[in-house]
Structures are given as structure tokens and as C-alpha cells.
Write an enzyme that holds these catalytic residues in place. Structure first.
Site, PDB file in Angstrom:
ATOM      1  N   SER A 137      -7.922   0.001  -6.381  1.00  0.00           N
ATOM      2  CA  SER A 137      -7.508  -0.203  -7.675  1.00  0.00           C
ATOM      3  C   SER A 137      -8.581  -1.165  -8.661  1.00  0.00           C
ATOM      4  O   SER A 137      -8.886  -0.541  -9.655  1.00  0.00           O
ATOM      5  CB  SER A 137      -6.257  -1.184  -7.653  1.00  0.00           C
ATOM      6  N   THR A 144       1.486  -4.319  -4.990  1.00  0.00           N
ATOM      7  CA  THR A 144       1.677  -3.288  -3.766  1.00  0.00           C
ATOM      8  C   THR A 144       2.095  -3.988  -2.539  1.00  0.00           C
ATOM      9  O   THR A 144       2.479  -4.914  -2.769  1.00  0.00           O
ATOM     10  CB  THR A 144       0.129  -2.736  -3.537  1.00  0.00           C
ATOM     11  N   LYS A 196       6.600  -4.894  -3.526  1.00  0.00           N
ATOM     12  CA  LYS A 196       7.203  -4.278  -4.727  1.00  0.00           C
ATOM     13  C   LYS A 196       8.600  -4.615  -5.114  1.00  0.00           C
ATOM     14  O   LYS A 196       9.001  -4.712  -6.117  1.00  0.00           O
ATOM     15  CB  LYS A 196       7.003  -2.635  -4.407  1.00  0.00           C
ATOM     16  N   GLU A 219      14.015   0.164 -16.903  1.00  0.00           N
ATOM     17  CA  GLU A 219      15.140   1.037 -16.440  1.00  0.00           C
ATOM     18  C   GLU A 219      14.450   1.771 -15.063  1.00  0.00           C
ATOM     19  O   GLU A 219      15.214   1.647 -14.065  1.00  0.00           O
ATOM     20  CB  GLU A 219      15.863   1.973 -17.250  1.00  0.00           C
ATOM     21  N   ASP A 259       4.618   4.433 -10.279  1.00  0.00           N
ATOM     22  CA  ASP A 259       4.228   5.227  -9.148  1.00  0.00           C
ATOM     23  C   ASP A 259       4.815   6.695  -9.440  1.00  0.00           C
ATOM     24  O   ASP A 259       4.273   7.530  -9.222  1.00  0.00           O
ATOM     25  CB  ASP A 259       5.067   4.710  -8.077  1.00  0.00           C
ATOM     26  N   ALA A 289      11.809   6.004   2.832  1.00  0.00           N
ATOM     27  CA  ALA A 289      12.834   5.617   1.950  1.00  0.00           C
ATOM     28  C   ALA A 289      12.566   4.251   1.357  1.00  0.00           C
ATOM     29  O   ALA A 289      13.380   3.286   1.138  1.00  0.00           O
ATOM     30  CB  ALA A 289      14.270   5.587   2.734  1.00  0.00           C
ATOM     31  N   ASN A 336      14.729   9.246   6.746  1.00  0.00           N
ATOM     32  CA  ASN A 336      14.124   8.079   6.933  1.00  0.00           C
ATOM     33  C   ASN A 336      14.341   7.632   8.481  1.00  0.00           C
ATOM     34  O   ASN A 336      15.185   8.033   8.923  1.00  0.00           O
ATOM     35  CB  ASN A 336      14.676   6.805   6.060  1.00  0.00           C
ATOM     36  N   SER A 395      19.958   3.736   7.363  1.00  0.00           N
ATOM     37  CA  SER A 395      20.719   2.959   6.462  1.00  0.00           C
ATOM     38  C   SER A 395      19.729   2.999   5.344  1.00  0.00           C
ATOM     39  O   SER A 395      20.387   2.805   4.241  1.00  0.00           O
ATOM     40  CB  SER A 395      20.927   1.767   7.295  1.00  0.00           C
ATOM     41  N   GLY A 438      -2.618  11.373  -1.565  1.00  0.00           N
ATOM     42  CA  GLY A 438      -2.217  10.305  -2.749  1.00  0.00           C
ATOM     43  C   GLY A 438      -3.211  10.004  -3.671  1.00  0.00           C
ATOM     44  O   GLY A 438      -2.905   9.199  -4.465  1.00  0.00           O
TER      45      GLY A 438
HETATM   46  P1  NDP Z   1       7.195   0.634   2.371  1.00  0.00           P
HETATM   47  O1  NDP Z   1       6.683  -0.437   3.212  1.00  0.00           O
HETATM   48  O2  NDP Z   1       8.081   0.178   1.169  1.00  0.00           O
HETATM   49  O3  NDP Z   1       8.147   1.856   3.052  1.00  0.00           O
HETATM   50  C1  NDP Z   1       7.611   2.378   4.352  1.00  0.00           C
HETATM   51  C2  NDP Z   1       8.228   3.590   4.551  1.00  0.00           C
HETATM   52  O4  NDP Z   1       7.727   3.955   5.795  1.00  0.00           O
HETATM   53  C3  NDP Z   1       9.768   3.350   5.290  1.00  0.00           C
HETATM   54  O5  NDP Z   1      10.436   4.173   4.781  1.00  0.00           O
HETATM   55  C4  NDP Z   1       9.419   3.344   6.931  1.00  0.00           C
HETATM   56  O6  NDP Z   1      10.418   3.501   7.601  1.00  0.00           O
HETATM   57  C5  NDP Z   1       8.346   4.289   6.980  1.00  0.00           C
HETATM   58  N1  NDP Z   1       7.466   4.355   8.277  1.00  0.00           N
HETATM   59  C6  NDP Z   1       6.487   3.253   8.630  1.00  0.00           C
HETATM   60  N2  NDP Z   1       5.966   3.631   9.558  1.00  0.00           N
HETATM   61  C7  NDP Z   1       6.555   4.946  10.195  1.00  0.00           C
HETATM   62  C8  NDP Z   1       6.454   5.593  11.301  1.00  0.00           C
HETATM   63  N3  NDP Z   1       5.437   5.265  12.247  1.00  0.00           N
HETATM   64  N4  NDP Z   1       7.075   6.793  11.497  1.00  0.00           N
HETATM   65  C9  NDP Z   1       7.840   6.927  10.373  1.00  0.00           C
HETATM   66  N5  NDP Z   1       8.312   6.104   9.367  1.00  0.00           N
HETATM   67  C10 NDP Z   1       7.566   5.300   9.067  1.00  0.00           C
HETATM   68  O7  NDP Z   1       5.784   1.131   1.989  1.00  0.00           O
HETATM   69  P2  NDP Z   1       5.847   2.015   0.577  1.00  0.00           P
HETATM   70  O8  NDP Z   1       6.885   2.856   0.221  1.00  0.00           O
HETATM   71  O9  NDP Z   1       5.195   1.216  -0.541  1.00  0.00           O
HETATM   72  O10 NDP Z   1       4.439   3.040   0.793  1.00  0.00           O
HETATM   73  C11 NDP Z   1       4.590   4.405   1.745  1.00  0.00           C
HETATM   74  C12 NDP Z   1       3.146   5.015   1.514  1.00  0.00           C
HETATM   75  O11 NDP Z   1       3.179   5.636   0.305  1.00  0.00           O
HETATM   76  C13 NDP Z   1       1.928   4.111   1.894  1.00  0.00           C
HETATM   77  O12 NDP Z   1       1.403   5.073   2.838  1.00  0.00           O
HETATM   78  C14 NDP Z   1       1.403   3.717   0.759  1.00  0.00           C
HETATM   79  O13 NDP Z   1      -0.091   3.655   0.894  1.00  0.00           O
HETATM   80  C15 NDP Z   1       1.710   5.330  -0.222  1.00  0.00           C
HETATM   81  N6  NDP Z   1       1.641   4.911  -1.621  1.00  0.00           N
HETATM   82  C16 NDP Z   1       0.784   5.584  -2.171  1.00  0.00           C
HETATM   83  C17 NDP Z   1       0.600   5.419  -3.641  1.00  0.00           C
HETATM   84  C18 NDP Z   1      -0.366   6.269  -4.394  1.00  0.00           C
HETATM   85  O14 NDP Z   1      -0.515   5.959  -5.513  1.00  0.00           O
HETATM   86  N7  NDP Z   1      -1.017   7.145  -3.852  1.00  0.00           N
HETATM   87  C19 NDP Z   1       1.466   4.376  -4.368  1.00  0.00           C
HETATM   88  C20 NDP Z   1       2.518   3.791  -3.439  1.00  0.00           C
HETATM   89  C21 NDP Z   1       2.449   3.755  -2.073  1.00  0.00           C
HETATM   90  P3  NDP Z   1      11.796   2.418   8.136  1.00  0.00           P
HETATM   91  O15 NDP Z   1      12.578   2.204   7.039  1.00  0.00           O
HETATM   92  O16 NDP Z   1      12.237   3.080   9.133  1.00  0.00           O
HETATM   93  O17 NDP Z   1      10.928   1.273   8.509  1.00  0.00           O
END
Ligand code: NDP
Length: 270
Positions: A20, A65, A69, A81, A106, A131, A154, A158, A237
Site C-alpha cells: 500500500s 487490513t 477489518k 452502508e 474492497d 467467508a 467456507n 457457520s 488480486g
Molecule cells: P479473514 O481472516 O477475514 O478470512 C480468512 C478466510 O480464509 C476465512 O474464510 C478462513 O476460513 C479462510 N481460510 C484461511 N486459511 C484457510 C485454509 N488453509 N483453507 C481454507 N480456508 C482458509 O481474511 P480476509 O478476508 O481479510 O483476506 C482473505 C484473502 O483476501 C487474503 O489472501 C488477503 O490477502 C486477500 N485480500 C486481498 C485484497 C486485495 O485488494 N487484493 C483485499 C483484501 C484481502 P475459516 O473461517 O474457516 O477460518
């Protein structure tokens, strides 16, 4: 007397991977804005104090980040919203009255990158793996853009249920036994950060699918490699990151930078 530079930054933990600062500094140079963009690596208990101090000292805006978040929404005085809908914020902006507002760009960044790839989100059938905060922002934006269906899978079901309930739209449903192939399959998990591919049914990807990993890296991710093996077109991404940075920049400085020079600077595929 010269004016102090606009102070903006990013907060999260860890932050060693963040690009960033490079993006915002490049936009500032392009738009002739004097910018001081700081990196606030704030461990668990330091998020709120660090963000509070940043704004108390006149900071203009923070990108938020992993893993803050959702917490960022609790920290602010008001939220857009789209941030409330996503249950996550990735931009905090100081308002004229000194209060802090949360937003989530995002999803807007993701839709802008899809448009650049000539992918029409209207009527698209979408399958999202993950999720968390990013999945929430992207799912909300896809529904707003007119996607015909969004299926969420996911690891922890849940969390998928909670996301679907919050978005409260008949077009978004949980993954059941799959047989269908989708126009767009999104890896919104953080598995790529650990060089892993999340579990998903291979039937969801076919030769007309765009397989989009929200993570970005210099090499194709395990998800991209797997999807390419199933015949899909793939991308990472980076474009989304650049577009969401540009949207944050516009919120803070009131001017939209040209993203095209930066889209080609980091190797993307697809
Ligand atoms: P969160 O921590 O909020 O969510 C992580 C998610 O990944 C959950 O659904 C989690 O599942 C799942 N997860 C983690 N490890 C595994 C695995 N080994 N196998 C399966 N599922 C897994 O993270 P974010 O949503 O903020 O970020 C997610 C991704 O998106 C990251 O790679 C991040 O870098 C990318 N990102 C990219 C952006 C961009 O601008 N390009 C912007 C924002 C994010 P569970 O709920 O079961 O733990």
C-alpha cells in the site's frame, strides 16, 4: 509557510508484505499531493490506541487490513452502508468535524478490476470460497452489481451462514452438493498466504470460468495453478489491490488517480 504533508497510512499486523505505501506514494506523485504514508504494525492490543493516536495527531486516513477489518467498524463514529453490510471496514477517514468514518472499498476495487478484464458481473453466477472480511466486501459488491447467484463455501460453515444472513439477499446461498460450473470462482481465503489451496469441488471450475485469487504474489498461487489445470482463465488480486487503493486515495484527497501505470508494474497473470 509551507503546509504539512497529508498524513495517511495503513494499520494491521503483520504488515511486512504490504504494498500500500508504494501505491499511495505513486498516486500522490502523480496527483502532486504532498503525502506522508505511514505503516502502523499494531499487535493485538494496540489497534485501538494506535488508530486513536493517529487521528488525534491530525491523521487524515488509514487503510485497515488483516486482522482488524471487523474491529475497525467498532472503533469509528460512523460507517458507510457498504461497510455495515460487509461487516468489515478497510478505510477510515477523518471528517471535517474530527470524527472518524469507516468505509469498505474492497468490493469497489474488485468490481473495477473485473470491468478492466471485460468480465460482466451482471447476471454472473459466482462461487466464493471463504467467508472472511474480503469475501464479505466482494459478495456485497457482486450482489449490488447484479450477479444472478452467489454461492459461498467456507471451511467453517457457520461463518458462511453468518455472512449469508447479514447480506440478506435471496441470490446468495450456501454451497451444497455441487454439480454446477460457475462463471466466476473466487478464492477469498487466506490459504495462498500459506502457499496452500483451499478445499473446493473441482466441478465448479470449467473452461469458461474466471478463477480469481484475491491474494497476490509474484508467482501463480496454488489455487491459480489448480484452476488453470481445470481449464480456467486465472488472475490474482493485484488489480483489486491497486483499484481499492485508488478508491481510498479518492476518498481522502478528493481526486481519482490513474491506476493504469501501476496495474502493469507488478507481474499479474491472466
Ligand atoms: P479473514 O481472516 O477475514 O478470512 C480468512 C478466510 O480464509 C476465512 O474464510 C478462513 O476460513 C479462510 N481460510 C484461511 N486459511 C484457510 C485454509 N488453509 N483453507 C481454507 N480456508 C482458509 O481474511 P480476509 O478476508 O481479510 O483476506 C482473505 C484473502 O483476501 C487474503 O489472501 C488477503 O490477502 C486477500 N485480500 C486481498 C485484497 C486485495 O485488494 N487484493 C483485499 C483484501 C484481502 P475459516 O473461517 O474457516 O477460518
Amino acid at each position: 509557510m509551507s503546509r504539512a504533508p497529508s498524513r495517511c497510512g495503513i494499520i494491521g499486523f503483520p504488515l511486512s508484505h504490504t504494498r500500500s505505501p508504494q501505491l499511495h506514494r505513486a498516486f500522490a506523485e502523480q496527483c502532486d499531493i504532498d503525502l506522508d504514508y505511514v505503516v502502523l504494525a499494531a499487535p493485538e492490543r494496540e489497534f485501538e490506541p494506535a488508530a486513536r493516536e493517529f487521528f488525534a495527531r491530525g491523521g487524515l486516513g488509514l487503510n485497515v487490513t488483516l486482522p482488524y477489518k471487523a474491529r475497525a467498524l467498532e472503533f469509528v463514529n460512523s460507517a458507510s452502508e457498504r461497510a455495515v453490510r460487509a461487516g468489515a471496514a478497510n478505510v477510515l477517514s477523518r471528517q471535517l468535524d474530527g470524527s472518524v468514518q469507516a468505509d469498505n472499498v474492497d468490493g469497489a476495487g474488485f468490481i473495477a478490476d473485473l470491468a478492466r478484464r471485460s468480465f460482466d458481473a451482471r447476471a454472473a453466477r459466482v462461487y466464493i470460497i471463504g467467508a472472511g472480511g474480503a469475501a464479505a466486501g466482494v459478495a456485497a459488491a457482486l450482489l449490488e452489481a447484479g450477479a444472478s447467484s452467489v454461492v459461498v463455501r467456507n471451511r467453517n460453515p457457520s461463518r458462511a451462514k453468518a455472512l449469508i444472513e447479514r447480506l440478506a439477499d435471496p441470490r446468495i446461498t450456501e454451497s451444497r452438493s455441487e454439480g454446477d460450473t460457475y462463471d466466476l470462482v473466487i478464492n477469498a481465503t487466506s490459504a495462498s498466504l500459506f502457499n496452500e489451496c483451499p478445499d473446493f469441488p473441482s466441478s465448479v471450475i470449467g473452461s469458461t470460468t474466471l478463477a480469481y485469487d484475491l491474494a497476490y504474489s509474484t508467482q501463480p498461487t496454488p489455487f491459480m495453478r489448480c484452476a488453470a489445470g481445470l481449464g480456467a482463465q486465472t488472475c490474482d488480486g493485484w488489480g483489486m489491490l491497486v483499484e481499492q487503493a485508488a478508491a481510498s486515495f479518492a476518498l481522502w484527497h478528493g481526486v481519482s488517480p490513474d491506476t493504469s501505470p501501476l496495474l502493469s508494474r507488478f507481474p499479474t497473470r491472466g
